[in-house]
Design a protein around this motif. Structure first.
Motif, mmCIF file in Angstrom:
data_model
loop_
_atom_site.group_PDB
_atom_site.id
_atom_site.type_symbol
_atom_site.label_atom_id
_atom_site.label_comp_id
_atom_site.label_asym_id
_atom_site.label_seq_id
_atom_site.Cartn_x
_atom_site.Cartn_y
_atom_site.Cartn_z
ATOM 1 N N UNK A 1 69.767 -20.824 -21.310
ATOM 2 C CA UNK A 1 68.670 -21.855 -21.735
ATOM 3 C C UNK A 1 67.232 -21.793 -21.176
ATOM 4 N N UNK A 2 67.473 -21.426 -19.799
ATOM 5 C CA UNK A 2 66.191 -21.417 -19.151
ATOM 6 C C UNK A 2 65.472 -20.349 -19.151
ATOM 7 N N UNK A 3 66.228 -19.053 -19.335
ATOM 8 C CA UNK A 3 65.430 -17.858 -19.756
ATOM 9 C C UNK A 3 64.988 -17.730 -21.124
ATOM 10 N N UNK A 4 65.651 -18.482 -22.024
ATOM 11 C CA UNK A 4 65.200 -18.510 -23.291
ATOM 12 C C UNK A 4 63.824 -19.258 -23.613
ATOM 13 N N UNK A 5 63.756 -20.695 -22.815
ATOM 14 C CA UNK A 5 62.809 -21.257 -22.926
ATOM 15 C C UNK A 5 61.570 -20.890 -22.201
ATOM 16 N N UNK A 6 61.789 -20.173 -20.990
ATOM 17 C CA UNK A 6 60.695 -19.712 -19.990
ATOM 18 C C UNK A 6 60.219 -18.343 -20.312
ATOM 19 N N UNK A 7 61.037 -17.424 -21.162
ATOM 20 C CA UNK A 7 60.472 -16.268 -21.655
ATOM 21 C C UNK A 7 60.062 -16.163 -22.870
ATOM 22 N N UNK A 8 60.725 -16.975 -23.816
ATOM 23 C CA UNK A 8 60.448 -16.957 -25.410
ATOM 24 C C UNK A 8 60.108 -18.115 -26.003
ATOM 25 N N UNK A 9 60.363 -19.213 -25.385
ATOM 26 C CA UNK A 9 60.074 -20.586 -26.264
ATOM 27 C C UNK A 9 58.740 -20.931 -25.738
ATOM 28 N N UNK A 10 58.448 -22.414 -26.136
ATOM 29 C CA UNK A 10 57.549 -23.077 -25.975
ATOM 30 C C UNK A 10 56.909 -23.184 -24.393
ATOM 31 N N UNK A 11 57.865 -22.905 -23.494
ATOM 32 C CA UNK A 11 57.472 -23.117 -22.078
ATOM 33 C C UNK A 11 57.036 -21.996 -21.466
ATOM 34 N N UNK A 12 56.776 -20.697 -21.997
ATOM 35 C CA UNK A 12 56.558 -19.449 -21.356
ATOM 36 C C UNK A 12 55.154 -19.640 -20.686
ATOM 37 N N UNK A 13 54.211 -20.112 -21.576
ATOM 38 C CA UNK A 13 52.674 -20.087 -20.971
ATOM 39 C C UNK A 13 52.688 -20.912 -19.588
ATOM 40 N N UNK A 14 53.115 -22.185 -19.823
ATOM 41 C CA UNK A 14 53.188 -22.818 -18.428
ATOM 42 C C UNK A 14 53.857 -22.281 -17.293
ATOM 43 N N UNK A 15 55.203 -21.574 -17.830
ATOM 44 C CA UNK A 15 56.014 -21.015 -16.765
ATOM 45 C C UNK A 15 55.310 -20.110 -16.153
ATOM 46 N N UNK B 1 54.260 -17.043 -12.124
ATOM 47 C CA UNK B 1 54.095 -15.566 -12.271
ATOM 48 C C UNK B 1 53.460 -15.147 -11.066
ATOM 49 N N UNK B 2 52.479 -15.660 -10.325
ATOM 50 C CA UNK B 2 52.020 -15.299 -9.348
ATOM 51 C C UNK B 2 52.804 -15.074 -7.850
ATOM 52 N N UNK B 3 53.658 -16.097 -7.768
ATOM 53 C CA UNK B 3 54.275 -16.475 -6.809
ATOM 54 C C UNK B 3 55.386 -15.273 -6.373
ATOM 55 N N UNK B 4 55.621 -14.895 -5.158
ATOM 56 C CA UNK B 4 56.893 -13.972 -4.781
ATOM 57 C C UNK B 4 58.404 -14.982 -4.921
ATOM 58 N N UNK B 5 59.268 -13.941 -4.903
ATOM 59 C CA UNK B 5 60.558 -14.860 -5.282
ATOM 60 C C UNK B 5 60.991 -16.007 -4.371
ATOM 61 N N UNK B 6 60.757 -15.777 -3.061
ATOM 62 C CA UNK B 6 60.996 -16.818 -2.192
ATOM 63 C C UNK B 6 60.227 -17.866 -2.439
ATOM 64 N N UNK C 1 60.844 -9.486 -13.691
ATOM 65 C CA UNK C 1 60.761 -10.452 -12.679
ATOM 66 C C UNK C 1 60.461 -12.093 -12.901
ATOM 67 N N UNK C 2 59.757 -12.077 -13.942
ATOM 68 C CA UNK C 2 59.474 -13.466 -14.460
ATOM 69 C C UNK C 2 60.964 -14.063 -15.112
ATOM 70 N N UNK C 3 61.395 -13.248 -15.844
ATOM 71 C CA UNK C 3 62.573 -13.794 -16.262
ATOM 72 C C UNK C 3 63.772 -14.254 -15.399
ATOM 73 N N UNK C 4 63.915 -13.299 -14.194
ATOM 74 C CA UNK C 4 64.585 -13.748 -12.836
ATOM 75 C C UNK C 4 64.461 -14.985 -12.413
ATOM 76 N N UNK C 5 63.186 -15.080 -12.286
ATOM 77 C CA UNK C 5 62.535 -16.557 -11.751
ATOM 78 C C UNK C 5 63.082 -17.689 -12.622
ATOM 79 N N UNK C 6 63.032 -17.247 -14.180
ATOM 80 C CA UNK C 6 63.727 -18.483 -15.226
ATOM 81 C C UNK C 6 65.105 -18.491 -14.856
#
Length: 515
Positions: free
Chosen positions: A392-406, A411-416, A460-465
């Motif tokens: 659910x997190x990947x779907x909303x963060x990468x494809x859903x209505x939360x992508x732009x805000x996510x 987006x610019x942060x490293x993984x840590x 990378x962005x999807x991994x964060x989601x």
């Protein structure tokens, strides 16, 4: 002694008796005997002098009484003398008693005496009556204060007002005290007729004075203070003992407000409890919950998660109604059971969109008749709990209505840095530490899973989601963190039939907030 007079000189008489005399004429003829009684008195009269008062002052007189041991004759004012005053108006009031008036010398203070002249009507020592002439009012010599200490409620402050002479008390005089900003009254207790009058005050709640009380004034309060002569005392307090160390600490203690009576818990039947939870999107009462096994998309048959959830919920409700667990125990159990369904939806939508879904949205995502891939369908039966959160997190963060805000936030942060920010938003660093979690170790472990999350999501962005979905599930598993608390609170409201939809439940800790 002559032809017709004679005397007796050789006889010795004493006490009392009778003398008989018979006389003869020249030819020896005796006449009738003549008898006369006699009493020999060799005791001088004595006198006792008394006064109706022992003290007097200007404008007053004393009545002096002279009481003789026997009647006397010719006792007059000339036989009476006095010091520091004048006797007058001598009057006989009985066979052996006389009274006179004694007037003290104007303005004199001290002893006075009344005498009867020695050798006149008394024995050789004379007789004296002493009086005291007192025109001076009693004055306060000193005031003795209580010992230095801090006094609390119901303890006694005792003061002694020391006069320069014995003082008589009538009525109830009082001594005022200054305690903090309040004037209090010490009442007279004892000492009338002595030099030392005792006043007492009992500390009451509300009396507070941290730098020492003060003695005010001596007050008549309807009473009177006077000496034995009747002079009214001067009330000025002299030589008041130090009171800097006499402190008072008796604040008013406000009893705590009684705990409000707890609202009686609603008594729901088991079907009503199930219905309330079903209305919140947790749908163990649907037809899907009646089937023990389910056919997966690849044709395999597996245990039906909805059936298992329905059985576990029935057991929880039975234990609750039997009194084996309380309301909190029931809600904790329901939050655990609802994690793969309601928990997933509430957490993912809260984080990526800023609010939980509407009631209709919850129903469509969890058990929607026209949604072939809702969370109780066969599609999700193959997902374990953590993978449901991640999906659910990947779907909303990468494809859903939360992508732009996510993307804007992460987006610019490293993984840590992304892990630390997401952990604080979803669970809360402080909350985790308070729950006993080794936060540094937990963060390091999650950072070490970067490759897994990237591979799962494909970027990378999807991994964060995916990492955020994992953290959500970890909070549910440990029953800790703001997202777990928000979902549990939602389900508790659902128990009472009052869940709230379409609102922020986490205080801005989401992509649309300031967290």
């Amino acid at each position: 002694m002559g032809d017709k007079a004679w005397s007796l000189s050789s006889a010795v008489l004493a006490g009392s008796g009778t003398i008989a005399v018979r006389v003869k004429d020249a030819v020896g003829k005796a006449g009738e005997p003549f008898e006369r009684a006699y009493r020999i008195d060799t005791t001088l009269p004595s006198v006792a002098i008394t006064s109706n008062v022992s003290h007097l002052k200007d404008g007053e007189t004393a009545t002096i009484t002279f009481t003789f041991s026997e009647p006397v004759e010719a006792f007059s004012l000339a036989d009476v003398s006095a010091t520091n005053g004048i006797p007058s108006s001598l009057t006989q009031t009985g066979p052996a008693t006389y009274t006179a008036t004694f007037t003290p010398t104007q303005g004199f203070n001290g002893p006075a005496e009344i005498h009867v002249t020695a050798g006149s009507y008394v024995d050789i020592a004379g007789n004296t009556r002493a009086l005291t002439i007192d025109n001076l009012a009693p004055t306060v010599a000193s005031v003795t204060a209580p010992p230095d200490d801090t006094y609390v409620a119901d303890e006694t402050l005792e003061f002694t007002v020391n006069f320069n002479e014995a003082t008589t008390v009538t009525g109830t005089p009082a001594l005022s005290l200054i305690i903090g900003a309040q004037t209090r009254t010490a009442q007279y207790v004892s000492g009338s007729g002595t030099n030392a009058l005792v006043f007492s005050y009992t500390v009451q709640a509300g009396d507070v004075d941290t730098d020492g009380i003060a003695v005010g004034t001596l007050q008549m309060s309807g009473g009177a203070l006077s000496d034995l002569a009747g002079n009214i005392a001067v009330l000025t307090l002299n030589n008041v003992g130090a009171t800097d160390g006499v402190k008072v600490d008796a604040p008013v203690v406000t009893p705590p407000e009684p705990e409000p009576e707890p609202e009686p818990e609603p008594e729901y039947t088991a079907p009503e409890i199930v219905e309330n939870f079903a209305a919140a999107g947790f749908a163990p009462s649907s037809d899907k919950a009646l089937i023990s096994n389910i056919t997966l998309p690849d044709g395999a048959v597996a245990p039906n998660p909805a059936f298992e959830t329905a059985m576990k919920l029935a057991d929880l409700i039975a234990r609750f109604q039997a009194g084996f667990i309380d309301r909190d125990g029931l809600i904790d159990g329901v939050a655990d059971l609802a994690a793969p369904t309601s928990g997933v939806v509430l957490s993912a939508y809260q984080f990526f969109t800023g609010a939980v879904p509407t009631q209709a949205g919850m129903a469509w995502l969890i058990d929607g008749p026209d949604n072939p891939n809702d969370l109780t369908d066969a599609y999700y039966a193959r997902f374990n709990e953590v993978n449901r959160f991640i999906n659910f997190a990947v779907s909303l963060g990468m494809e859903g209505e939360g992508r732009a805000a996510f993307e804007a936030k992460f987006g610019a942060l490293d993984f840590q840095a992304s892990v630390r920010l997401a952990y604080d938003m979803v669970i809360g660093l402080d909350a985790a530490r308070a729950a006993g979690v080794d936060v540094d170790a937990a963060l390091a472990w999650v950072v070490g899973q970067e490759g897994y999350f990237d591979a799962f999501a494909g970027s990378d962005l999807g991994g964060k989601a995916a990492m955020i979905g994992y953290l959500m599930q970890a909070g549910f598993e440990a029953r800790v963190g703001r997202y777990y608390d928000a979902s549990r609170g939602f389900l508790e409201d659902a128990f009472d039939g009052t869940p709230t939809y379409g609102v922020d439940l986490v205080g801005g800790q989401h992509l649309g907030g300031e967290g």
